[in-house]
Design an enzyme around this catalytic site. Structure first.
Site, PDB file in Angstrom:
ATOM      1  CE  LYS A 219     -33.313  45.787  22.954  1.00 34.97           C
ATOM      2  NZ  LYS A 219     -33.552  46.867  23.860  1.00 34.97           N
ATOM      3  CG  ASP A 285     -31.762  49.865  23.876  1.00 36.61           C
ATOM      4  OD1 ASP A 285     -31.248  48.774  24.154  1.00 36.61           O
ATOM      5  OD2 ASP A 285     -32.697  50.344  24.524  1.00 36.61           O
ATOM      6  CG  ASP A 309     -24.611  44.617  10.222  1.00 35.28           C
ATOM      7  OD1 ASP A 309     -23.615  45.126   9.688  1.00 35.28           O
ATOM      8  OD2 ASP A 309     -25.634  44.315   9.589  1.00 35.28           O
TER       9      ASP A 309
END
Ligand code: NAD
Length: 421
Positions: A219, A285, A309
């Site tokens: 990210k 994302d 995760d």
């Protein structure tokens, strides 16, 4: 005869009869451990006759350990994993109470198991929510020791949180905390060493298995100095340490800028045809969406702890859920490895015969591959696929499959053993 697996010059040395310490685990751990071991033993015998054999050695952890020794994680257990290098575990309940850490975290930290490896593949016959599950074949390398999961947190209202706030505002000139007085804080350490060792392991795995690509998932568009740095360190490492074996998306972009798109495309095509691993990156994302729409574009995934995760659970759901998702925690520099069922203790079905032992069985197959006993692992994969294709399943998959035959935990393992033979 020496039964301990050794680690020498970066390689594990495996005797023909290695001792494998195992933790039975809490809840359904008791239900799935013995049947899983029977399947693994049958696969080893089918592959190597009497010449190779695993010697299972039970070590205590969790509730069983507490009942017998008064300690949830006895020192002997940690020592056994250190002495024998490679082991396997069932799920462990996180004991509730102040000062008691997660037992899984304790094991990972003590042995510095920095890679959480989760292979995600589909077995023919298993119900899946995606249209082309047969195209799903990914290997997640999740960083296991850093990131927001390192556990550096300060609860609002405490002295530490107020000291931390004071430091941020007065010394670091931070002025973006929206509600300073009622904020809790978490710190996200991401190091160059920690990122490099994880990404190195992912690239080595791709090279050794002749897999087409490594996708760095991050990210970094928002968290530039942690997740963004993870990506950049990854590209640097690929280009310096694996220059001969990889071609990076960053190199593609450089060529495009200097020589144009046609030349960049030609270089990429040449790299692919010569079997180089393509190293690329995707924002987290976008990756969650892309992995659903174009799973075949991604092979090995290298990512940070929290991203890993989320990604692990989404990808597991695409191929049949946590009942059949295996995993391992590995330190490739010391050889330590603990293979594990990735699901929890499932207290709601413990002792009912409903638990799917698939996750632990497949973790056992990963262990066999780690030992270099690939032929035995193949027996497990083939027999499990055969079992699913005959629609013989445990209760977690039964309700999702038309015309399925319901088997108990033990019957499912027996069926796989029959198919091995
Ligand atoms: P869980 O994975 O135990 O259960 C979630 C759901 O999945 C339940 O409905 C359960 O019945 C089902 N399920 C899980 N494994 C299954 C299997 N093999 N076959 C069929 N169905 C299965 O998660 P939870 O309820 O959040 O956690 C329960 C306990 O497990 C907690 O104490 C948690 O800390 C612990 N836990 C341990 C590990 C580990 O040891 N690696 C991982 C996750 C959770």
């Amino acid at each position: 005869m020496n039964h301990a697996i050794q680690f020498q010059h970066g390689k594990i040395i495996v005797p023909d009869q290695p001792v494998i310490p195992f933790i039975e685990g809490d809840g359904i751990g008791k239900d799935i451990t013995e049947p899983s071991q029977r399947v693994i033993n049958a696969a080893v015998t089918a592959a190597y006759g009497n010449t190779k054999k695993l010697i299972w050695k039970e070590v205590l952890a969790g509730k069983k350990a507490f009942e017998l020794t008064g300690n949830y994680m006895p020192d002997e257990t940690l020592k056994a994993f250190q002495d024998y290098l490679v082991g396997i575990k069932g799920p462990l309940e996180t004991p509730v109470g102040e000062g008691i850490r997660s037992l899984n975290v304790a094991l990972r930290q003590t042995l510095d198991l920095y890679v959480c490896l989760r292979p995600i593949r589909w077995f023919k016959g298993v119900p899946s929510p995606v249209r082309y599950p047969e195209l799903v074949d990914m290997h997640i390398f999740r960083e296991n020791t850093e990131d927001i999961y390192a556990g550096i947190e300060f609860m609002t209202g405490t002295e530490k949180a107020s000291q931390f706030l004071d430091f941020l505002i007065n010394e670091m000139e931070v002025n973006v905390i929206r509600f300073p007085e009622s904020s809790s804080f978490g710190v996200k350490p991401v190091s160059k060493e920690g990122s490099e060792r994880l990404i190195r392991a992912a690239i080595q795995y791709a090279v050794q298995r002749e897999l087409p690509s490594v996708t760095i998932v991050h990210k970094g568009n928002i968290m530039k100095f942690t997740e963004g740095a993870f990506k950049n360190w990854g590209y640097d490492l690929a280009e310096t340490e694996f220059g001969e074996q990889t071609f990076t998306w960053r190199q593609y972009q450089k060529t495009e800028k200097l020589l144009g798109k046609t030349e960049a495309k030609a270089e990429l095509a040449k790299a692919k045809s010569s079997g180089k691993v393509i190293v690329k990156d995707v924002i987290t994302d976008a990756f969650l969406q892309e992995s659903l729409l174009h799973p075949f574009d991604h092979s090995v995934i290298a990512t940070l702890n929290l991203n890993g995760d989320y990604i692990s659970d989404q990808l597991a759901a695409m191929v049949g859920g946590i009942g059949i998702s295996p995993g391992a925690n590995i330190n490739y520099n010391s050889g330590y490895a603990i293979f594990e069922a990735t699901h929890g203790t499932a207290p709601n079905i413990a002792g009912t015969g409903k638990a799917n032992p698939g996750s632990l069985i497949l973790s056992g197959a990963m262990l066999l591959e780690y030992l270099g006993w690939d032929k035995a692992a193949e027996h497990v994969y083939d027999a499990m696929e055969h079992t699913f294709s005959k629609r013989k399943v445990t209760s977690d998959l039964f309700s999702m499959m038309e015309g399925a035959i319901l088997l108990s935990t033990s019957e499912f393992a027996n069926e796989i053993i029959r198919n091995i033979h």
